[in-house]
Design an enzyme around this catalytic site. Structure first.
Site, PDB file in Angstrom:
ATOM      1  N   GLY A 113       0.836  -1.194   0.000  1.00 33.74           N
ATOM      2  CA  GLY A 113       0.000   0.000   0.000  1.00 33.74           C
ATOM      3  C   GLY A 113       0.869   1.241   0.000  1.00 33.74           C
ATOM      4  N   CYS A 114       0.417   2.278   0.632  1.00 29.44           N
ATOM      5  CA  CYS A 114       1.127   3.552   0.709  1.00 29.44           C
ATOM      6  C   CYS A 114       2.541   3.353   1.258  1.00 29.44           C
ATOM      7  CB  CYS A 114       0.338   4.471   1.625  1.00 29.44           C
ATOM      8  SG  CYS A 114       1.210   5.930   2.207  1.00 29.44           S
ATOM      9  N   PHE A 115       3.540   3.835   0.526  1.00 25.95           N
ATOM     10  CA  PHE A 115       4.912   3.619   1.002  1.00 25.95           C
ATOM     11  C   PHE A 115       5.236   4.438   2.236  1.00 25.95           C
ATOM     12  CE2 PHE A 115       6.505   6.052  -3.053  1.00 25.95           C
ATOM     13  CZ  PHE A 115       6.058   7.270  -2.579  1.00 25.95           C
TER      14      PHE A 115
END
Length: 177
Positions: free
Chosen positions: A11-13
């Protein structure tokens, strides 16, 4: 000190980077893009969902302190590997759950970790094993995001602390004080 690297997309880094920065034995975490077809993609391009890249992190760690299997268990414990092409409100292939092995030994470790994780999740694991893939570091302002801008970003404030709490609860011996 035996250094190794592993690449995860969960997902979002910003969120996955924040988790692994707190792990004892991890010397660096770099946010970046991989698994797509555009050369040197930008954040804006990746966010459009048209490049095929995932937001990922490249973790450098000391194998004398922590092993890849433990890092993978942390990865599966701190994101939802049952959501296809999304993590919470982040939707699109750029937010997919994916692992990018650097060699055959890592591929085998990744397969074993997926099998372990499948026993603890109530739905099927959709995490893919991809690659080989070219790594593109994200722009400088994405690096160590939680330690700077992220703690003022409402999205990060809502998403990252619960992930850190899961990490601390399940892996207290491997987390920095």
């Amino acid at each position: 000190m035996a250094q190794a690297q592993a690449i995860f997309a969960g997902g979002c880094f910003w969120c996955t980077e924040a988790v692994f920065q707190d792990v004892i034995g991890v010397s660096s975490v770099e946010s970046g893009y991989l698994g797509g077809h555009t050369v040197n993609p930008t954040y804006k391009q990746v966010c459009s969902g048209t490049t095929g890249h995932a937001e990922g992190i490249r973790v450098t760690f000391d194998t004398d302190v922590i092993d890849l299997a433990t890092l993978l268990d942390m990865f599966f414990a701190t994101h939802d590997p049952t959501q296809l092409n999304r993590q919470g409100n982040d939707v699109g292939t750029q937010y997919r759950s994916a692992l990018f092995p650097l060699d055959d030994a890592q591929r085998a470790e990744f397969e074993a970790a997926i099998a372990r994780a499948a026993k603890t999740w109530p739905a099927p694991i959709v995490t893919t094993i991809e690659g080989p893939a070219t790594w593109y570091p994200a722009e400088d302002y994405h690096q160590e995001y939680w330690d700077g801008e992220g703690q003022r970003n409402p999205y990060c404030i809502a998403v990252i602390p619960p992930k850190l709490a899961k990490l601390r609860k399940s892996f207290s011996a491997q987390v920095k004080a």
